[in-house]
Scaffold this active site. Structure first.
Site, PDB file in Angstrom:
ATOM      1  N   ASP A  53       9.975  -3.203  -2.857  1.00 56.06           N
ATOM      2  CA  ASP A  53      10.599  -1.841  -2.777  1.00 56.06           C
ATOM      3  C   ASP A  53      11.386  -2.172  -1.514  1.00 56.06           C
ATOM      4  OD1 ASP A  53       8.607  -2.124  -0.918  1.00 56.06           O
ATOM      5  OD2 ASP A  53       7.562  -0.244  -1.598  1.00 56.06           O
ATOM      6  N   ASN A 106      -2.076   8.169   0.624  1.00 52.35           N
ATOM      7  CA  ASN A 106      -1.904   9.110  -0.416  1.00 52.35           C
ATOM      8  C   ASN A 106      -1.849   8.315  -1.600  1.00 52.35           C
ATOM      9  OD1 ASN A 106       0.776   7.788  -1.039  1.00 52.35           O
ATOM     10  ND2 ASN A 106       2.068   9.631  -0.514  1.00 52.35           N
ATOM     11  N   HIS A 148      -0.222   5.913  -3.003  1.00 50.42           N
ATOM     12  CA  HIS A 148       1.249   5.118  -3.696  1.00 50.42           C
ATOM     13  C   HIS A 148       0.898   3.785  -3.642  1.00 50.42           C
ATOM     14  CE1 HIS A 148       4.067   5.451   0.136  1.00 50.42           C
ATOM     15  NE2 HIS A 148       3.496   4.179  -0.219  1.00 50.42           N
ATOM     16  N   GLU A 159       5.414   7.296  -5.466  1.00 50.64           N
ATOM     17  CA  GLU A 159       4.454   8.461  -4.862  1.00 50.64           C
ATOM     18  C   GLU A 159       4.050   9.326  -5.883  1.00 50.64           C
ATOM     19  OE1 GLU A 159       4.651   8.245  -1.562  1.00 50.64           O
ATOM     20  OE2 GLU A 159       6.603   8.592  -0.723  1.00 50.64           O
TER      21      GLU A 159
HETATM   22  C1  GLP Z   1       5.142   1.362   2.381  1.00 51.47           C
HETATM   23  C2  GLP Z   1       5.210   0.333   1.187  1.00 51.47           C
HETATM   24  C3  GLP Z   1       4.138   0.182   0.298  1.00 51.47           C
HETATM   25  C4  GLP Z   1       2.979  -0.445   1.203  1.00 51.47           C
HETATM   26  C5  GLP Z   1       2.787   0.374   2.569  1.00 51.47           C
HETATM   27  C6  GLP Z   1       1.772  -0.189   3.364  1.00 51.47           C
HETATM   28  O1  GLP Z   1       4.796   2.286   2.046  1.00 51.47           O
HETATM   29  N1  GLP Z   1       6.174   1.149   0.478  1.00 51.47           N
HETATM   30  O2  GLP Z   1       4.082  -0.561  -0.730  1.00 51.47           O
HETATM   31  O3  GLP Z   1       1.730  -0.827   0.702  1.00 51.47           O
HETATM   32  O4  GLP Z   1       4.006   0.718   3.325  1.00 51.47           O
HETATM   33  O5  GLP Z   1       1.277   0.524   4.286  1.00 51.47           O
HETATM   34  P1  GLP Z   1       0.228  -0.228   5.378  1.00 51.47           P
HETATM   35  O6  GLP Z   1       0.961  -0.489   6.493  1.00 51.47           O
HETATM   36  O7  GLP Z   1      -0.821   0.863   5.395  1.00 51.47           O
HETATM   37  O8  GLP Z   1      -0.198  -1.493   4.469  1.00 51.47           O
END
Ligand code: GLP
Length: 246
Positions: free
Chosen positions: A68, A137, A139, A144
């Site tokens: 993404d 959440n 995702h 989402e």
């Molecule tokens: C964003 C990305 C997700 C990823 C997340 C990581 O939301 N779109 O793909 O998993 O960040 O979160 P964290 O920092 O908890 O690993």
């Protein structure tokens, strides 16, 4: 089928996940890796860099497709996922960055960008291994919680909770992008193998909802229960609410 690998802590999650990715590269040096951003995979990337530096791993033929990107951020913005991937992995290994794909957050034409990215994934016939993180959440990518699973690359409006969670990286809340382009659930599911890394007590509820509860689009990660080769590497804290079910 879900295979659970229980790790002691974050360092252990990172070591175990990097070993699985390294095995993939050894088995198929020109494999297609689906990659993720966020704090969860950073340790895994550090371990992969160490394996490259010690001469154990060769990324020269590896191709990548990232999950993404924020809409509106340039590749050089220090919060863009393009920048994240360069600084956390690509600049430190011998990968050919011409083989590294990330949605283009500067393309204002959402339909065109989603179609272009779907064609990139299609041309590779999906990924050999997709790395994922999980957020509270539930995702995955930026898919989402909603009322249906979306198949292809899509233009999403980020949930308020996602914007809140990401605010720490920006000076002001208004600076946090409100939209993103994300690989769809269908493309994630087409990966031959899915590897999800997660650690910490703040992920425990999402782990329970997604992997030990019903499959539903309100908990997007829950779809992975249907994947034929899904590996969850989680530490004891992330598994703290499902101890009795293991
Ligand atoms: C964003 C990305 C997700 C990823 C997340 C990581 O939301 N779109 O793909 O998993 O960040 O979160 P964290 O920092 O908890 O690993």
């Amino acid at each position: 089928m879900m295979r659970l690998i229980i790790a002691k802590d974050y360092a252990d999650v990172s070591r175990k996940a990097a070993n699985i990715i390294a095995a993939q590269i050894h088995l198929k040096p020109d494999c297609v890796l689906g990659l993720a951003t966020g704090s969860s995979p950073v340790g895994t990337y550090k371990e992969l860099i160490a394996k490259y530096e010690s001469g154990e791993l060769d990324f020269s033929q590896v191709k990548t497709v990232n999950l993404d990107e924020y809409v509106g951020l340039t590749k050089d913005h220090n919060q863009s996922y393009a920048y994240f991937m360069r600084t956390n992995l690509f600049d430190h290994v011998n990968i050919d960055q011409a083989n590294c794909n990330i949605p283009d957050g500067t393309n204002p034409d959402a339909a065109a960008e989603c179609a272009r990215y779907d064609a990139v994934i299609e041309a590779f016939s999906g990924t050999d291994l997709q790395l994922l993180g999980l957020v509270p959440n539930g995702h995955i990518g930026f898919n989402e919680p909603c009322d249906k699973f979306v198949n292809g690359t899509n233009h999403v409006k980020l949930a308020d909770s996602t914007i809140d969670a990401n605010q720490r990286f920006f000076e002001r809340r208004e600076d946090v992008p409100t939209h993103a382009y994300t690989m769809g659930i269908g493309s994630i599911m087409k990966a031959k193998r899915v590897l999800l890394v997660c650690n910490g007590k703040n992920k425990a509820q999402a782990v329970k909802d997604c992997f030990f509860g019903p499959i539903k689009p309100q908990a997007p990660g829950s779809i992975l229960q249907l994947h034929p080769d899904f590996i969850l590497v989680a530490d004891e804290d992330a598994l703290s609410l499902v101890k009795d079910m293991l």
